[in-house]
Design a protein around this motif. Structure first.
Motif, mmCIF file in Angstrom:
data_model
loop_
_atom_site.group_PDB
_atom_site.id
_atom_site.type_symbol
_atom_site.label_atom_id
_atom_site.label_comp_id
_atom_site.label_asym_id
_atom_site.label_seq_id
_atom_site.Cartn_x
_atom_site.Cartn_y
_atom_site.Cartn_z
ATOM 1 N N ASN A 191 0.765 -1.233 0.000
ATOM 2 C CA ASN A 191 0.000 0.000 0.000
ATOM 3 C C ASN A 191 0.801 1.291 0.000
ATOM 4 N N GLU A 223 -3.979 2.017 -6.388
ATOM 5 C CA GLU A 223 -4.631 0.830 -5.819
ATOM 6 C C GLU A 223 -5.748 0.322 -6.729
ATOM 7 N N GLN A 255 4.007 -1.693 -4.891
ATOM 8 C CA GLN A 255 2.617 -2.068 -4.699
ATOM 9 C C GLN A 255 2.267 -3.331 -5.482
#
Length: 303
Positions: A7, A204, A246
């Motif tokens: 994250n 994300e 990520q």
């Protein structure tokens, strides 16, 4: 200790040391798990300062070194028992070769369970609240809790659930001391500007797709060069490095929680070819994706 990277990364300076990067883990716990145990008899302590949204109990044995929790930096001895609340930055460091670490992780949702509203669970609710500043346990009480944790690693089924709650209760009534001067979670998230938060959310949501620097720069109304400078200044790394981190974080999560092949995971995480995926994964994790999956399978106990 088995870890899943993920994250966000943040850049700030603590009171007693410099933390250029705080890695936020993606832990292997799922909504179906009450808790998980990571039993690592030969921990290397090679993971950087990190945090995660889950609660964590760390039992470190047969070693000595330095423990960093939030703005606290201390030496620890043969047995170190610490409980950490959500998003508390932490790391253990030791130059010794024999480090036995048992880690219990459980969701922050535990505090919202209806049973926690009952009077009987008041001490545990207070324990969960206090742990947001990091808690260290010592003396005979810590030794008894250590024995409970060791026994838990050998349990299965419903007995493991009651033993887990017994450990929390033992910690709730034991003497303890707070390790940090304030709640690190509040400090951590004040470093995220709205633009950084917007970019992190975009990454994300689009991790499986091609992410272009031009598109992200336009998202926050900045030129490419201005955004690149801004992002690195605020996070301590380039935007490309952040995206790769990520993607590897997501790959770690999929390797530990699914039966997808490495090729399937490669494209699911946004890599354009398997060779690039394996090369990037090996550089960041010091092992191939398959080696990582085997490692996780051997070390992880889930309840």
């Amino acid at each position: 200790m088995v870890t899943f990277h993920g994250n966000d990364y943040f850049c700030r300076r603590e009171k007693q040391y410099a933390m250029n990067e705080i890695q936020q883990e993606i832990t292997p716990i799922t909504p179906e798990d009450l808790f998980i145990i990571l039993d690592h008899p030969n921990a290397l302590f090679d993971y950087p300062v990190h945090c995660h949204p889950e609660y964590e109990i760390n039992l470190v044995m047969h070693t000595s070194g330095t423990r960093v929790v939030g703005d606290s930096e201390e030496q620890f001895g043969d047995m170190d028992l610490v409980m950490l609340g959500p998003n508390v930055p932490h790391v253990w460091k030791s130059d010794l070769g024999e480090n036995h670490v048992i880690t219990i992780q459980f969701s922050s949702e535990l505090q919202n369970f209806q049973i926690m509203d009952k009077r009987l669970f008041l001490p545990i609710r207070q324990l969960l609240s206090d742990s947001r500043q990091g808690l260290q346990f010592s003396g005979p009480e810590a030794e008894r809790i250590k024995d409970q944790i060791m026994a838990l690693t050998r349990m299965q089924g419903f007995q493991s659930a009651t033993s887990f709650l017994n450990i929390l209760n033992s910690m709730a009534v034991a003497s303890r001391r707070k390790l940090t001067s304030t709640d690190p979670e509040s400090l951590l998230f004040t470093t995220k500007s709205r633009r950084i938060a917007k970019v992190c959310k975009y990454v994300e949501d689009n991790l499986s797709d091609t992410i272009k620097l031009e598109d992200v720069s336009a998202l926050v109304n900045m030129s490419v060069s201005a955004f690149a400078h801004f992002f690195k200044k605020r996070t301590g790394m380039s935007f490309i490095t952040y995206v790769n981190n990520q993607r590897i974080a997501k790959a770690c999560n999929l390797l530990g929680s699914t039966s997808l092949s490495a090729s399937e995971i490669c494209y699911e995480c946004g890599f354009n070819n398997k060779s690039n995926f394996i090369r990037t994964f090996s550089r960041l994790k010091n092992m191939t994706p398959i080696e990582y999956r085997n490692y996780i399978t051997q070390m992880l106990i889930k309840y």
